[in-house]
Scaffold this active site. Structure first.
Site, short mmCIF file in Angstrom:
data_model
loop_
_atom_site.label_atom_id
_atom_site.label_comp_id
_atom_site.label_asym_id
_atom_site.label_seq_id
_atom_site.Cartn_x
_atom_site.Cartn_y
_atom_site.Cartn_z
N SER A 22 -47.52 -0.05 17.93
CA SER A 22 -47.59 -1.52 17.79
C SER A 22 -48.89 -2.09 18.37
O SER A 22 -49.30 -1.73 19.47
CB SER A 22 -46.39 -2.16 18.50
OG SER A 22 -46.58 -3.57 18.51
N ARG A 23 -49.47 -3.03 17.64
CA ARG A 23 -50.68 -3.70 18.13
C ARG A 23 -50.33 -5.01 18.84
O ARG A 23 -51.22 -5.73 19.30
CB ARG A 23 -51.66 -3.96 16.98
CG ARG A 23 -52.24 -2.68 16.42
CD ARG A 23 -53.38 -2.90 15.46
NE ARG A 23 -54.04 -1.65 15.17
CZ ARG A 23 -53.72 -0.84 14.15
NH1 ARG A 23 -52.75 -1.17 13.33
NH2 ARG A 23 -54.39 0.28 13.96
N SER A 24 -49.04 -5.33 18.94
CA SER A 24 -48.65 -6.59 19.58
C SER A 24 -49.11 -6.70 21.04
O SER A 24 -49.56 -7.76 21.46
CB SER A 24 -47.13 -6.80 19.47
OG SER A 24 -46.79 -7.00 18.12
N LYS A 75 -34.49 -5.06 13.70
CA LYS A 75 -34.53 -6.48 13.34
C LYS A 75 -33.15 -7.05 12.94
O LYS A 75 -32.81 -8.17 13.29
CB LYS A 75 -35.52 -6.72 12.20
CG LYS A 75 -36.98 -6.59 12.64
CD LYS A 75 -37.91 -6.92 11.49
CE LYS A 75 -39.36 -6.83 11.93
NZ LYS A 75 -40.29 -7.28 10.88
N ASP A 111 -42.23 -13.83 10.52
CA ASP A 111 -43.08 -13.17 9.52
C ASP A 111 -43.51 -14.13 8.41
O ASP A 111 -44.67 -14.11 7.98
CB ASP A 111 -42.35 -11.97 8.89
CG ASP A 111 -42.38 -10.75 9.79
OD1 ASP A 111 -43.26 -10.66 10.67
OD2 ASP A 111 -41.51 -9.87 9.63
N ARG A 165 -39.63 -1.63 -7.78
CA ARG A 165 -39.31 -0.32 -8.37
C ARG A 165 -37.81 -0.18 -8.56
O ARG A 165 -37.33 0.25 -9.59
CB ARG A 165 -39.86 0.77 -7.43
CG ARG A 165 -39.62 2.17 -7.88
CD ARG A 165 -40.26 3.14 -6.93
NE ARG A 165 -39.72 3.06 -5.55
CZ ARG A 165 -40.13 3.81 -4.55
NH1 ARG A 165 -41.09 4.68 -4.74
NH2 ARG A 165 -39.59 3.69 -3.35
N THR A 166 -37.03 -0.56 -7.54
CA THR A 166 -35.57 -0.50 -7.65
C THR A 166 -35.09 -1.91 -7.98
O THR A 166 -35.08 -2.80 -7.12
CB THR A 166 -34.97 -0.02 -6.30
OG1 THR A 166 -35.65 1.17 -5.90
CG2 THR A 166 -33.49 0.24 -6.40
N GLY A 252 -54.24 -8.85 4.73
CA GLY A 252 -52.97 -9.00 5.43
C GLY A 252 -53.04 -9.02 6.96
O GLY A 252 -52.02 -9.22 7.62
P1 NAP Z 1 -39.63 -1.51 3.31
O1 NAP Z 1 -38.54 -2.41 3.75
O2 NAP Z 1 -39.48 -0.03 3.43
O3 NAP Z 1 -39.94 -1.85 1.75
C1 NAP Z 1 -40.87 -1.10 1.04
C2 NAP Z 1 -41.08 -1.70 -0.36
O4 NAP Z 1 -42.12 -0.95 -1.00
C3 NAP Z 1 -39.86 -1.64 -1.27
O5 NAP Z 1 -39.88 -2.73 -2.15
C4 NAP Z 1 -40.14 -0.32 -2.05
O6 NAP Z 1 -39.51 -0.27 -3.31
C5 NAP Z 1 -41.64 -0.43 -2.23
N1 NAP Z 1 -42.29 0.86 -2.48
C6 NAP Z 1 -42.50 1.86 -1.57
N2 NAP Z 1 -43.15 2.88 -2.17
C7 NAP Z 1 -43.36 2.51 -3.47
C8 NAP Z 1 -43.97 3.14 -4.58
N3 NAP Z 1 -44.50 4.37 -4.50
N4 NAP Z 1 -43.99 2.48 -5.76
C9 NAP Z 1 -43.46 1.25 -5.87
N5 NAP Z 1 -42.86 0.59 -4.85
C10 NAP Z 1 -42.81 1.22 -3.66
O7 NAP Z 1 -41.00 -1.84 4.06
P2 NAP Z 1 -41.44 -3.24 4.72
O8 NAP Z 1 -41.00 -3.29 6.13
O9 NAP Z 1 -41.07 -4.35 3.82
O10 NAP Z 1 -43.04 -3.05 4.77
C11 NAP Z 1 -43.81 -2.96 3.58
C12 NAP Z 1 -45.31 -2.92 3.91
O11 NAP Z 1 -45.71 -4.15 4.51
C13 NAP Z 1 -45.69 -1.83 4.92
O12 NAP Z 1 -46.89 -1.23 4.47
C14 NAP Z 1 -45.95 -2.59 6.21
O13 NAP Z 1 -46.91 -1.97 7.04
C15 NAP Z 1 -46.47 -3.92 5.69
N6 NAP Z 1 -46.21 -5.06 6.61
C16 NAP Z 1 -47.25 -5.83 7.00
C17 NAP Z 1 -47.03 -6.92 7.83
C18 NAP Z 1 -48.18 -7.78 8.29
O14 NAP Z 1 -48.03 -8.48 9.29
N7 NAP Z 1 -49.30 -7.79 7.59
C19 NAP Z 1 -45.72 -7.22 8.27
C20 NAP Z 1 -44.67 -6.41 7.84
C21 NAP Z 1 -44.93 -5.33 7.00
P3 NAP Z 1 -37.99 0.30 -3.46
O15 NAP Z 1 -37.09 -0.85 -3.10
O16 NAP Z 1 -37.90 0.68 -4.89
O17 NAP Z 1 -37.86 1.45 -2.50
#
Ligand code: NAP
Length: 290
Positions: A22-24, A75, A111, A165-166, A252
């Site tokens: 975590s970078r927090s 969370k 968020d 995707r799903t 982001g």
């Molecule tokens: P998550 O709950 O695991 O959701 C992942 C999402 O990505 C789902 O919609 C999944 O689709 C999709 N996905 C994963 N691999 C894929 C692929 N190969 N092709 C198509 N769709 C794919 O993850 P999350 O917590 O939401 O985080 C998602 C991303 O956001 C991460 O990279 C995280 O580091 C980033 N993030 C950034 C911030 C920020 O402050 N900038 C904050 C939070 C998260 P399915 O439903 O089909 O599995």
């Protein structure tokens, strides 16, 4: 006799499992130094089976924390075990920020606010005029997507198209967030992009420099903005494509920085700014770790 520092120093946490990435602590440490506040913000790893106890100790004051941040995988449990979730956390069913108020554990999720504040700061006017089309396309339906769908809807977007995707997960978003949300499978993306004023990638596609599918952003409205919540690398494959197609883009990293603001204000009593020095500090850390 107690050390006076022990009673005066405010202490906040980020908990998750694992949490050492975590970078927090770096973000809050920067603001604590900037304000000269006598405070500590530290990473506190808690295994899922011990999270209930962690929440009990927070509430009783035994842990000495004034509050903190919660990340994956806690969370949902943080929301469930809190005493006073606000409306945002209630609708999301997840919390990332906790604080104590009159012996109660209060909870919210920042968020979505962080996402909006980043766009406001980097591309003012991004949401368009009240009477314009305001059509958003959100790629992904995971945990981060939830908060963004809620925030974009609440900013007045008339249509929020969730492509995933799903398909069933996109449909869950529609059922949770109401009639302005539309669910689509991946194959519908080109068509759904027609006339969109905002595109957001919330999937992990493009993370760590991995390739992402080709997307024709020229189908978007002339003023359409492209943003990606993945921030390692800062310019992801999707943002690069959008830039090559002449689109305005927002990275982001600012979402991560801005989501931290409300918590800091709750725990330490001052509202911090997201400035260039903080951004540079985190970018230097990203480079050091790559
Ligand atoms: P998550 O709950 O695991 O959701 C992942 C999402 O990505 C789902 O919609 C999944 O689709 C999709 N996905 C994963 N691999 C894929 C692929 N190969 N092709 C198509 N769709 C794919 O993850 P999350 O917590 O939401 O985080 C998602 C991303 O956001 C991460 O990279 C995280 O580091 C980033 N993030 C950034 C911030 C920020 O402050 N900038 C904050 C939070 C998260 P399915 O439903 O089909 O599995």
């Amino acid at each position: 006799m107690r050390d006076s520092r022990e009673t005066l120093t405010k202490k906040a946490f980020v908990t998750g499992f694992p949490v050492k990435h975590s970078r927090s602590p770096m973000i809050h440490g920067y603001w604590l130094r900037q304000f000269g506040i006598d405070g500590i913000y530290q990473a506190h790893a808690v295994e899922p089976e011990h999270f209930t106890l962690f929440m009990q100790q927070l509430k009783s004051g035994e842990s000495g924390y004034v509050g903190g941040n919660v990340t994956i995988p806690h969370k949902e449990a943080a929301y469930r075990l809190s005493d006073k979730p606000d409306e945002i956390a209630e609708e999301l069913g997840a919390a990332n920020t906790l604080w104590l108020e009159e012996g109660k554990v209060c909870a919210t999720n920042t968020d979505g606010r962080g996402f909006l504040a980043n766009l406001d700061q980097c591309h003012p006017g991004w949401e368009g005029h009240e009477n314009s089309a305001r059509r958003a396309v959100i790629l992904g339906a995971g945990g981060a997507a939830r908060a963004i769908i809620q925030a974009v809807r609440d900013r007045g977007f008339r249509e929020v198209h969730v492509v995933n995707r799903t398909l069933s997960r996109a449909e869950e978003m529609r059922d949770r967030f109401g009639p302005r949300i539309h669910a689509h499978p991946m194959g519908a993306l080109p068509e759904v992009l027609d006339g969109a004023t905002l595109f957001v990638n919330t999937t992990s596609l493009g993370m760590d420099g991995e390739a992402a599918p080709a997307i024709d952003f020229t189908r978007m409205a002339a003023e359409g903005v492209v943003t990606d919540i993945v921030y390692v690398p800062l310019i992801t494959s999707l943002l690069r494509q959008a830039l090559e197609q002449g689109r305005p883009v927002v990275d982001g990293l600012g979402m991560l920085l801005h989501q931290a603001v409300p918590g800091f204000e709750k725990w330490f009593g001052r509202r911090p700014e997201v400035d260039d020095t903080l951004r540079a500090l985190i970018i230097a850390d990203m480079e050091a770790r790559s």
